[in-house]
Motif scaffolding. Sequence first.
Motif, short mmCIF file in Angstrom:
data_model
loop_
_atom_site.label_atom_id
_atom_site.label_comp_id
_atom_site.label_asym_id
_atom_site.label_seq_id
_atom_site.Cartn_x
_atom_site.Cartn_y
_atom_site.Cartn_z
N GLY A 1 -24.78 -21.75 5.34
CA GLY A 1 -24.17 -20.98 6.19
C GLY A 1 -22.97 -21.66 6.53
N ALA A 2 -22.35 -21.26 7.86
CA ALA A 2 -21.06 -22.00 8.10
C ALA A 2 -21.39 -23.53 8.72
CB ALA A 2 -20.58 -21.03 9.40
N THR A 3 -20.54 -24.31 8.17
CA THR A 3 -20.49 -25.68 8.38
C THR A 3 -19.16 -26.50 8.26
OG1 THR A 3 -21.60 -27.78 8.34
CG2 THR A 3 -21.61 -26.32 6.46
N SER A 4 -18.96 -27.37 9.00
CA SER A 4 -17.82 -28.16 8.60
C SER A 4 -18.14 -29.57 8.08
CB SER A 4 -16.81 -28.27 9.90
OG SER A 4 -17.70 -28.98 10.75
N LEU A 5 -19.38 -29.68 7.93
CA LEU A 5 -19.91 -30.94 7.40
C LEU A 5 -19.76 -31.14 6.01
CD1 LEU A 5 -23.20 -31.21 9.44
CD2 LEU A 5 -21.04 -32.52 10.02
N LYS A 6 -19.65 -32.48 5.44
CA LYS A 6 -19.25 -32.85 4.14
C LYS A 6 -20.61 -32.37 3.24
CE LYS A 6 -15.69 -35.91 4.95
NZ LYS A 6 -15.39 -37.20 4.49
N SER A 7 -20.44 -31.78 2.06
CA SER A 7 -21.77 -31.83 1.05
C SER A 7 -21.32 -32.59 -0.14
CB SER A 7 -21.88 -30.26 0.93
OG SER A 7 -20.63 -29.85 0.13
N LYS A 8 -22.48 -32.94 -0.79
CA LYS A 8 -22.27 -33.74 -1.90
C LYS A 8 -22.79 -33.11 -2.97
CE LYS A 8 -21.54 -38.09 0.13
NZ LYS A 8 -22.09 -39.42 0.33
N GLN A 9 -22.65 -33.13 -4.26
CA GLN A 9 -23.33 -32.73 -5.51
C GLN A 9 -24.70 -33.64 -5.70
OE1 GLN A 9 -23.10 -30.20 -7.72
NE2 GLN A 9 -21.03 -29.43 -6.90
N ARG A 10 -25.60 -32.82 -5.98
CA ARG A 10 -27.01 -33.46 -6.41
C ARG A 10 -26.71 -34.30 -7.40
NH1 ARG A 10 -31.04 -28.77 -4.39
NH2 ARG A 10 -31.06 -29.32 -2.43
N LYS B 1 -21.10 -32.37 16.61
CA LYS B 1 -19.72 -32.27 15.87
C LYS B 1 -19.59 -31.04 14.93
CE LYS B 1 -17.51 -35.11 12.25
NZ LYS B 1 -17.80 -36.25 11.40
N ASP B 2 -20.39 -30.42 14.39
CA ASP B 2 -20.32 -29.42 13.67
C ASP B 2 -20.11 -28.15 14.57
OD1 ASP B 2 -19.99 -28.03 11.11
OD2 ASP B 2 -22.12 -27.62 11.11
N ALA B 3 -21.03 -28.02 15.81
CA ALA B 3 -20.97 -26.96 16.27
C ALA B 3 -19.51 -26.85 17.13
CB ALA B 3 -21.92 -27.00 17.58
N LYS B 4 -18.79 -27.77 17.49
CA LYS B 4 -17.61 -27.91 18.34
C LYS B 4 -16.62 -27.28 16.83
CE LYS B 4 -18.12 -31.66 21.45
NZ LYS B 4 -17.66 -33.06 21.42
N ARG B 5 -16.78 -27.63 15.89
CA ARG B 5 -15.57 -27.39 14.75
C ARG B 5 -15.97 -25.72 14.55
NH1 ARG B 5 -15.47 -32.64 11.14
NH2 ARG B 5 -14.53 -33.87 12.37
N VAL B 6 -17.29 -25.39 14.49
CA VAL B 6 -17.50 -24.04 13.75
C VAL B 6 -17.65 -22.91 14.88
CG1 VAL B 6 -19.20 -22.73 12.76
CG2 VAL B 6 -18.74 -25.00 11.95
N TRP B 7 -18.12 -23.33 15.84
CA TRP B 7 -18.25 -22.29 17.08
C TRP B 7 -17.30 -22.71 18.24
CZ3 TRP B 7 -22.97 -24.02 15.03
CH2 TRP B 7 -23.62 -23.05 13.78
N GLY B 8 -16.65 -23.60 18.22
CA GLY B 8 -15.93 -24.20 19.52
C GLY B 8 -16.58 -24.91 20.45
N LEU C 1 -24.59 -26.14 22.07
CA LEU C 1 -24.91 -27.62 21.34
C LEU C 1 -23.63 -28.19 21.14
CD1 LEU C 1 -27.23 -26.14 18.27
CD2 LEU C 1 -27.92 -27.51 20.42
N ALA C 2 -22.39 -27.85 21.33
CA ALA C 2 -21.20 -28.42 21.34
C ALA C 2 -21.01 -29.58 22.56
CB ALA C 2 -20.19 -27.67 21.23
N SER C 3 -22.01 -29.25 23.63
CA SER C 3 -21.77 -29.98 24.87
C SER C 3 -22.27 -31.79 24.47
CB SER C 3 -22.69 -29.64 25.97
OG SER C 3 -23.99 -29.90 25.62
N ASN C 4 -21.84 -32.63 25.37
CA ASN C 4 -22.19 -33.94 25.17
C ASN C 4 -23.59 -34.19 25.29
OD1 ASN C 4 -19.63 -34.61 24.53
ND2 ASN C 4 -19.16 -35.04 26.39
#
Length: 97
Positions: free
Chosen positions: A6-15, A77-84, A89-92
């Motif tokens: 889905g939508a994410t800003s988190l890094k991914s790596k090849q398996r 961290k991801d929620a702030k970047r993806v959904w603002g 879930l972007a709250s502290n």
Amino acid sequence: MQTNRGATSLKSKQRTGNPMREFDRLPKELRLWLATAILPWRPASVRRAFARAMAQSNDPDLALDALNRLQAKLIEKDAKRVWGPDHPLASNDASRR
């Protein structure tokens, strides 16, 4: 390309290797944690994070709590970047659940 993550800003790596074999080699408590994790963790990442937490606390329950806090931090961290910043879930407070 759309992936099953889905939508994410988190890094991914090849398996590399066999992820199911890596999962099967985890201790039972980590397999249980990983089976209910919100994020798509790699078994090797969970093993490293758990080892770091165990080095600090030497208590498996506290180490699992540390994994939960790490996951909450990544979700925040991801929620702030993806959904603002207005996403619930972007709250502290999300990292303290």
